[in-house]
Write a protein that holds these residues in place. Structure first.
Motif, PDB file in Angstrom:
ATOM      1  N   ASN A  24      -1.673  -2.552   3.964  1.00 54.43           N
ATOM      2  CA  ASN A  24      -0.952  -2.674   2.695  1.00 54.43           C
ATOM      3  C   ASN A  24      -1.655  -3.570   1.687  1.00 54.43           C
ATOM      4  O   ASN A  24      -1.833  -3.194   0.535  1.00 54.43           O
ATOM      5  CB  ASN A  24       0.474  -3.181   2.931  1.00 54.43           C
ATOM      6  CG  ASN A  24       1.379  -2.074   3.396  1.00 54.43           C
ATOM      7  OD1 ASN A  24       1.411  -1.008   2.821  1.00 54.43           O
ATOM      8  ND2 ASN A  24       2.113  -2.334   4.454  1.00 54.43           N
ATOM      9  N   GLU A  49      -5.209  -2.199   1.161  1.00 57.91           N
ATOM     10  CA  GLU A  49      -5.140  -0.748   1.016  1.00 57.91           C
ATOM     11  C   GLU A  49      -6.259  -0.035   1.779  1.00 57.91           C
ATOM     12  O   GLU A  49      -6.868   0.910   1.293  1.00 57.91           O
ATOM     13  CB  GLU A  49      -5.117  -0.350  -0.457  1.00 57.91           C
ATOM     14  CG  GLU A  49      -3.884  -0.874  -1.164  1.00 57.91           C
ATOM     15  CD  GLU A  49      -3.758  -0.438  -2.603  1.00 57.91           C
ATOM     16  OE1 GLU A  49      -4.645   0.283  -3.106  1.00 57.91           O
ATOM     17  OE2 GLU A  49      -2.756  -0.814  -3.228  1.00 57.91           O
ATOM     18  N   ARG A  86       2.646   2.097   5.782  1.00 54.34           N
ATOM     19  CA  ARG A  86       2.455   1.860   4.354  1.00 54.34           C
ATOM     20  C   ARG A  86       3.748   1.398   3.707  1.00 54.34           C
ATOM     21  O   ARG A  86       4.822   1.861   4.051  1.00 54.34           O
ATOM     22  CB  ARG A  86       1.996   3.136   3.654  1.00 54.34           C
ATOM     23  CG  ARG A  86       0.622   3.590   4.033  1.00 54.34           C
ATOM     24  CD  ARG A  86      -0.396   2.760   3.314  1.00 54.34           C
ATOM     25  NE  ARG A  86      -1.724   3.320   3.529  1.00 54.34           N
ATOM     26  CZ  ARG A  86      -2.798   2.825   2.972  1.00 54.34           C
ATOM     27  NH1 ARG A  86      -2.711   1.792   2.180  1.00 54.34           N
ATOM     28  NH2 ARG A  86      -3.962   3.356   3.207  1.00 54.34           N
ATOM     29  N   ASP A  87       3.632   0.493   2.767  1.00 55.63           N
ATOM     30  CA  ASP A  87       4.768   0.049   1.977  1.00 55.63           C
ATOM     31  C   ASP A  87       5.139   1.174   1.014  1.00 55.63           C
ATOM     32  O   ASP A  87       4.291   1.684   0.285  1.00 55.63           O
ATOM     33  CB  ASP A  87       4.379  -1.214   1.210  1.00 55.63           C
ATOM     34  CG  ASP A  87       5.494  -1.702   0.323  1.00 55.63           C
ATOM     35  OD1 ASP A  87       5.478  -1.338  -0.867  1.00 55.63           O
ATOM     36  OD2 ASP A  87       6.364  -2.429   0.825  1.00 55.63           O
ATOM     37  N   ARG A 136       4.434   0.564  -2.832  1.00 54.50           N
ATOM     38  CA  ARG A 136       2.997   0.585  -3.133  1.00 54.50           C
ATOM     39  C   ARG A 136       2.450   1.993  -3.052  1.00 54.50           C
ATOM     40  O   ARG A 136       1.592   2.378  -3.848  1.00 54.50           O
ATOM     41  CB  ARG A 136       2.237  -0.334  -2.178  1.00 54.50           C
ATOM     42  CG  ARG A 136       2.429  -1.789  -2.477  1.00 54.50           C
ATOM     43  CD  ARG A 136       1.583  -2.632  -1.553  1.00 54.50           C
ATOM     44  NE  ARG A 136       1.838  -4.028  -1.796  1.00 54.50           N
ATOM     45  CZ  ARG A 136       0.931  -4.973  -1.651  1.00 54.50           C
ATOM     46  NH1 ARG A 136      -0.272  -4.670  -1.261  1.00 54.50           N
ATOM     47  NH2 ARG A 136       1.241  -6.224  -1.895  1.00 54.50           N
ATOM     48  N   ALA A 137       2.921   2.772  -2.083  1.00 50.09           N
ATOM     49  CA  ALA A 137       2.467   4.153  -1.950  1.00 50.09           C
ATOM     50  C   ALA A 137       2.837   4.965  -3.187  1.00 50.09           C
ATOM     51  O   ALA A 137       2.010   5.713  -3.729  1.00 50.09           O
ATOM     52  CB  ALA A 137       3.051   4.785  -0.694  1.00 50.09           C
TER      53      ALA A 137
END
Length: 66
Positions: free
Chosen positions: A3, A6, A32-33, A36-37
């Motif tokens: 995360n 990345e 994955r957050d 953020r994705a």
């Protein structure tokens, strides 16, 4: 690493000395957050596509995908 930096789960696994191609990272702590994705997806559309996935045309006349 997945995360914050990345990085892919495969790259993170190599950095941690794993030999499973990233499976352990994905299964235990590499999820994955969500926010953020979604930010990455919107950003990719803004820079690489004439269409936007969210929020309409943003005043540019470009078509909306969803």
């Amino acid at each position: 690493m997945v995360n914050v930096l990345e990085l892919s789960s495969e790259d993170t696994a190599i950095a941690l000395g794993h030999t499973d191609g990233g499976e352990l990272v994905r299964r235990l702590y590499g999820h994955r957050d969500r926010h953020r994705a979604l930010d990455r997806i919107v950003s990719a559309y803004e820079t690489r596509s004439p269409a936007y996935p969210l929020g309409g045309d943003r005043g540019t006349g470009q078509e909306r995908l969803f």
